[in-house]
Design a protein around this motif. Structure first.
Motif, PDB file in Angstrom:
ATOM      1  N   THR A 108       0.834  -1.210   0.000  1.00  8.34           N
ATOM      2  CA  THR A 108       0.000   0.000   0.000  1.00  8.34           C
ATOM      3  C   THR A 108       0.866   1.257   0.000  1.00  8.34           C
ATOM      4  OG1 THR A 108      -0.068  -0.008   2.408  1.00  8.34           O
ATOM      5  CG2 THR A 108      -1.847  -1.142   1.251  1.00  8.34           C
ATOM      6  N   VAL A 109       0.259   2.345  -0.466  1.00  7.80           N
ATOM      7  CA  VAL A 109       0.897   3.662  -0.426  1.00  7.80           C
ATOM      8  C   VAL A 109      -0.182   4.680  -0.041  1.00  7.80           C
ATOM      9  CG1 VAL A 109       0.536   4.117  -2.901  1.00  7.80           C
ATOM     10  CG2 VAL A 109       2.358   5.291  -1.683  1.00  7.80           C
ATOM     11  N   ASN A 110       0.194   5.657   0.777  1.00  2.26           N
ATOM     12  CA  ASN A 110      -0.749   6.697   1.177  1.00  2.26           C
ATOM     13  C   ASN A 110      -0.687   7.863   0.199  1.00  2.26           C
ATOM     14  OD1 ASN A 110      -2.132   6.012   3.774  1.00  2.26           O
ATOM     15  ND2 ASN A 110      -0.014   5.619   4.377  1.00  2.26           N
ATOM     16  N   ILE A 111      -1.770   8.669   0.189  1.00  3.34           N
ATOM     17  CA  ILE A 111      -1.847   9.749  -0.807  1.00  3.34           C
ATOM     18  C   ILE A 111      -0.804  10.835  -0.568  1.00  3.34           C
ATOM     19  CG2 ILE A 111      -4.264   9.396  -1.409  1.00  3.34           C
ATOM     20  CD1 ILE A 111      -4.892  11.797   0.418  1.00  3.34           C
ATOM     21  N   ASP A 112      -0.299  10.955   0.673  1.00  8.59           N
ATOM     22  CA  ASP A 112       0.726  11.976   0.905  1.00  8.59           C
ATOM     23  C   ASP A 112       2.061  11.614   0.254  1.00  8.59           C
ATOM     24  OD1 ASP A 112       1.281   9.905   2.611  1.00  8.59           O
ATOM     25  OD2 ASP A 112       1.463  11.115   4.421  1.00  8.59           O
ATOM     26  N   LYS A 113       2.196  10.360  -0.235  1.00  5.31           N
ATOM     27  CA  LYS A 113       3.426   9.935  -0.912  1.00  5.31           C
ATOM     28  C   LYS A 113       3.261   9.899  -2.441  1.00  5.31           C
ATOM     29  CE  LYS A 113       5.839   8.802   2.820  1.00  5.31           C
ATOM     30  NZ  LYS A 113       5.710   9.973   3.668  1.00  5.31           N
ATOM     31  N   LEU A 114       2.106  10.338  -2.956  1.00  2.72           N
ATOM     32  CA  LEU A 114       1.876  10.285  -4.412  1.00  2.72           C
ATOM     33  C   LEU A 114       2.739  11.300  -5.162  1.00  2.72           C
ATOM     34  CD1 LEU A 114      -1.982   9.748  -4.686  1.00  2.72           C
ATOM     35  CD2 LEU A 114      -0.157   8.092  -5.073  1.00  2.72           C
ATOM     36  N   TRP A 115       2.762  12.555  -4.686  1.00  7.81           N
ATOM     37  CA  TRP A 115       3.541  13.574  -5.377  1.00  7.81           C
ATOM     38  C   TRP A 115       5.043  13.296  -5.328  1.00  7.81           C
ATOM     39  CZ3 TRP A 115       2.091  16.469  -9.119  1.00  7.81           C
ATOM     40  CH2 TRP A 115       0.767  16.869  -9.224  1.00  7.81           C
ATOM     41  N   PRO A 116       5.592  12.793  -4.221  1.00  2.95           N
ATOM     42  CA  PRO A 116       7.014  12.406  -4.265  1.00  2.95           C
ATOM     43  C   PRO A 116       7.306  11.332  -5.320  1.00  2.95           C
ATOM     44  CG  PRO A 116       6.312  12.595  -2.004  1.00  2.95           C
ATOM     45  CD  PRO A 116       5.095  12.792  -2.842  1.00  2.95           C
ATOM     46  N   LEU A 117       6.324  10.459  -5.622  1.00  2.00           N
ATOM     47  CA  LEU A 117       6.505   9.464  -6.687  1.00  2.00           C
ATOM     48  C   LEU A 117       6.577  10.138  -8.060  1.00  2.00           C
ATOM     49  CD1 LEU A 117       4.041   6.613  -5.598  1.00  2.00           C
ATOM     50  CD2 LEU A 117       6.528   6.592  -5.435  1.00  2.00           C
ATOM     51  N   VAL A 118       5.824  11.216  -8.232  1.00  2.00           N
ATOM     52  CA  VAL A 118       5.840  11.950  -9.507  1.00  2.00           C
ATOM     53  C   VAL A 118       7.150  12.730  -9.644  1.00  2.00           C
ATOM     54  CG1 VAL A 118       4.718  13.751 -10.868  1.00  2.00           C
ATOM     55  CG2 VAL A 118       3.344  12.169  -9.538  1.00  2.00           C
ATOM     56  N   GLY A 119       7.511  13.441  -8.570  1.00  2.00           N
ATOM     57  CA  GLY A 119       8.737  14.241  -8.593  1.00  2.00           C
ATOM     58  C   GLY A 119       8.431  15.728  -8.607  1.00  2.00           C
ATOM     59  N   ASP A 137       1.148   5.885 -12.139  1.00  2.00           N
ATOM     60  CA  ASP A 137       0.766   4.473 -12.118  1.00  2.00           C
ATOM     61  C   ASP A 137       1.515   3.827 -10.947  1.00  2.00           C
ATOM     62  OD1 ASP A 137      -0.090   1.945 -12.579  1.00  2.00           O
ATOM     63  OD2 ASP A 137       0.600   1.817 -14.670  1.00  2.00           O
ATOM     64  N   VAL A 138       0.809   3.661  -9.814  1.00  2.00           N
ATOM     65  CA  VAL A 138       1.495   3.161  -8.615  1.00  2.00           C
ATOM     66  C   VAL A 138       1.858   1.678  -8.734  1.00  2.00           C
ATOM     67  CG1 VAL A 138       0.524   4.885  -7.057  1.00  2.00           C
ATOM     68  CG2 VAL A 138      -0.685   2.738  -7.391  1.00  2.00           C
ATOM     69  N   THR A 139       1.188   0.943  -9.647  1.00  2.00           N
ATOM     70  CA  THR A 139       1.545  -0.471  -9.828  1.00  2.00           C
ATOM     71  C   THR A 139       2.948  -0.606 -10.408  1.00  2.00           C
ATOM     72  OG1 THR A 139       0.372  -0.454 -11.931  1.00  2.00           O
ATOM     73  CG2 THR A 139      -0.790  -1.356 -10.047  1.00  2.00           C
ATOM     74  N   GLN A 140       3.358   0.350 -11.232  1.00  2.00           N
ATOM     75  CA  GLN A 140       4.723   0.334 -11.768  1.00  2.00           C
ATOM     76  C   GLN A 140       5.749   0.670 -10.687  1.00  2.00           C
ATOM     77  OE1 GLN A 140       4.790   2.967 -15.144  1.00  2.00           O
ATOM     78  NE2 GLN A 140       3.925   1.433 -16.535  1.00  2.00           N
ATOM     79  N   MET A 141       5.316   1.401  -9.677  1.00  2.00           N
ATOM     80  CA  MET A 141       6.201   1.739  -8.562  1.00  2.00           C
ATOM     81  C   MET A 141       6.254   0.611  -7.513  1.00  2.00           C
ATOM     82  SD  MET A 141       6.926   4.863  -9.488  1.00  2.00           S
ATOM     83  CE  MET A 141       6.262   6.256 -10.351  1.00  2.00           C
ATOM     84  N   GLY A 142       5.402  -0.411  -7.695  1.00  2.00           N
ATOM     85  CA  GLY A 142       5.422  -1.544  -6.770  1.00  2.00           C
ATOM     86  C   GLY A 142       4.319  -1.527  -5.728  1.00  2.00           C
ATOM     87  N   TYR A 143       3.324  -0.656  -5.887  1.00  2.00           N
ATOM     88  CA  TYR A 143       2.196  -0.585  -4.942  1.00  2.00           C
ATOM     89  C   TYR A 143       0.921  -1.031  -5.640  1.00  2.00           C
ATOM     90  CZ  TYR A 143       5.500   2.409  -2.457  1.00  2.00           C
ATOM     91  OH  TYR A 143       6.617   2.908  -1.840  1.00  2.00           O
ATOM     92  N   PHE A 144       0.023  -1.655  -4.877  1.00  2.00           N
ATOM     93  CA  PHE A 144      -1.248  -2.103  -5.455  1.00  2.00           C
ATOM     94  C   PHE A 144      -2.420  -1.263  -4.976  1.00  2.00           C
ATOM     95  CE2 PHE A 144      -0.159  -6.821  -6.467  1.00  2.00           C
ATOM     96  CZ  PHE A 144       0.839  -6.395  -7.323  1.00  2.00           C
ATOM     97  N   LYS A 145      -2.377  -0.807  -3.708  1.00  2.00           N
ATOM     98  CA  LYS A 145      -3.527  -0.118  -3.138  1.00  2.00           C
ATOM     99  C   LYS A 145      -3.131   1.265  -2.650  1.00  2.00           C
ATOM    100  CE  LYS A 145      -7.334  -0.793   0.055  1.00  2.00           C
ATOM    101  NZ  LYS A 145      -8.048  -1.737   0.909  1.00  2.00           N
ATOM    102  N   VAL A 146      -4.022   2.241  -2.877  1.00  2.00           N
ATOM    103  CA  VAL A 146      -3.799   3.610  -2.422  1.00  2.00           C
ATOM    104  C   VAL A 146      -4.696   3.864  -1.219  1.00  2.00           C
ATOM    105  CG1 VAL A 146      -3.880   6.048  -3.065  1.00  2.00           C
ATOM    106  CG2 VAL A 146      -3.246   4.347  -4.762  1.00  2.00           C
ATOM    107  N   LEU A 147      -4.077   4.297  -0.109  1.00  2.00           N
ATOM    108  CA  LEU A 147      -4.813   4.594   1.124  1.00  2.00           C
ATOM    109  C   LEU A 147      -4.865   6.096   1.343  1.00  2.00           C
ATOM    110  CD1 LEU A 147      -3.251   1.853   3.428  1.00  2.00           C
ATOM    111  CD2 LEU A 147      -5.333   1.715   2.094  1.00  2.00           C
ATOM    112  N   GLY A 148      -5.738   6.536   2.257  1.00  2.00           N
ATOM    113  CA  GLY A 148      -6.060   7.963   2.355  1.00  2.00           C
ATOM    114  C   GLY A 148      -5.398   8.762   3.441  1.00  2.00           C
TER     115      GLY A 148
END
Length: 183
Positions: A108-119, A137-148
């Motif tokens: 899982t990944v939380n939404i506060d970590k989404l923008w750091p994945l983008v850059g 695409d968080v599946t390419q980063m190795g995550y399956f589920k996005v949490l809030g």
């Protein structure tokens, strides 16, 4: 001249006390320790020679009278097990035959970590544009589920994932983004 011979024993004691005030305390301690050792020795001497040496004629001092280890947990030690280890015996839940962990793999990944994945570079690039948004695409980063957990900035973002929690979905939509489910 030997002045110590002229002084009485009492006066000599006083001189010793004045010279080293801690010596009296040390002497008291030693006397107490000697008494304690003497008590233990007298107890041993008292029991020496008796046939049972303080372990009783009826119960006897045998090797493992209650059994070794956890023996008797369901029988003669049941009260102890129920009192101090409740739930030690028995089963809980359903059996799962041939459980493979592949189907339960869901990082899982939380939404506060989404923008750091983008850059930061992409974020600055899409900051002024309103018609397009970055795709994560968080599946390419190795995550399956996005949490809030966390806060998203008021900037649209398109998130692709296998699963979304309700809170994550609502926060992404509130920021102006969209959630895309992938297989």
């Amino acid at each position: 001249l030997n002045f110590s011979a002229l002084l009485s024993e009492r006066e000599q004691g006083r001189l010793v006390k004045e010279a080293d005030p801690g010596s009296e305390r040390r002497a008291e301690k030693l006397r107490g320790r000697e008494n304690q050792d003497a008590d233990e020795a007298s107890q041993e001497q008292e029991e020496a020679g008796t046939c049972l040496v303080g372990h009783g004629r009826i119960g006897k001092h045998r090797k493992h009278p209650g059994g070794r280890g956890n023996a008797g947990g369901m029988h003669h030690h049941r009260i102890l097990m129920d009192k101090y280890h409740p739930g030690y015996f028995g089963k809980v839940g359903m059996r799962f035959f041939h459980k493979t962990h592949n189907k339960f793999y869901c990082p899982t990944v939380n939404i506060d970590k989404l923008w750091p994945l983008v850059g930061d570079k992409a974020r600055a690039e899409y900051k002024d544009k309103t018609d397009v948004a970055p795709v994560v695409d968080v599946t390419q980063m190795g995550y399956f589920k996005v949490l809030g957990r966390g806060v998203l900035p008021k900037q649209p973002i398109i998130v692709k994932a296998k699963f979304f929690s309700k809170l994550a979905e609502s926060k992404i939509k509130k920021a102006g983004g969209t959630c895309v489910l992938t297989a």
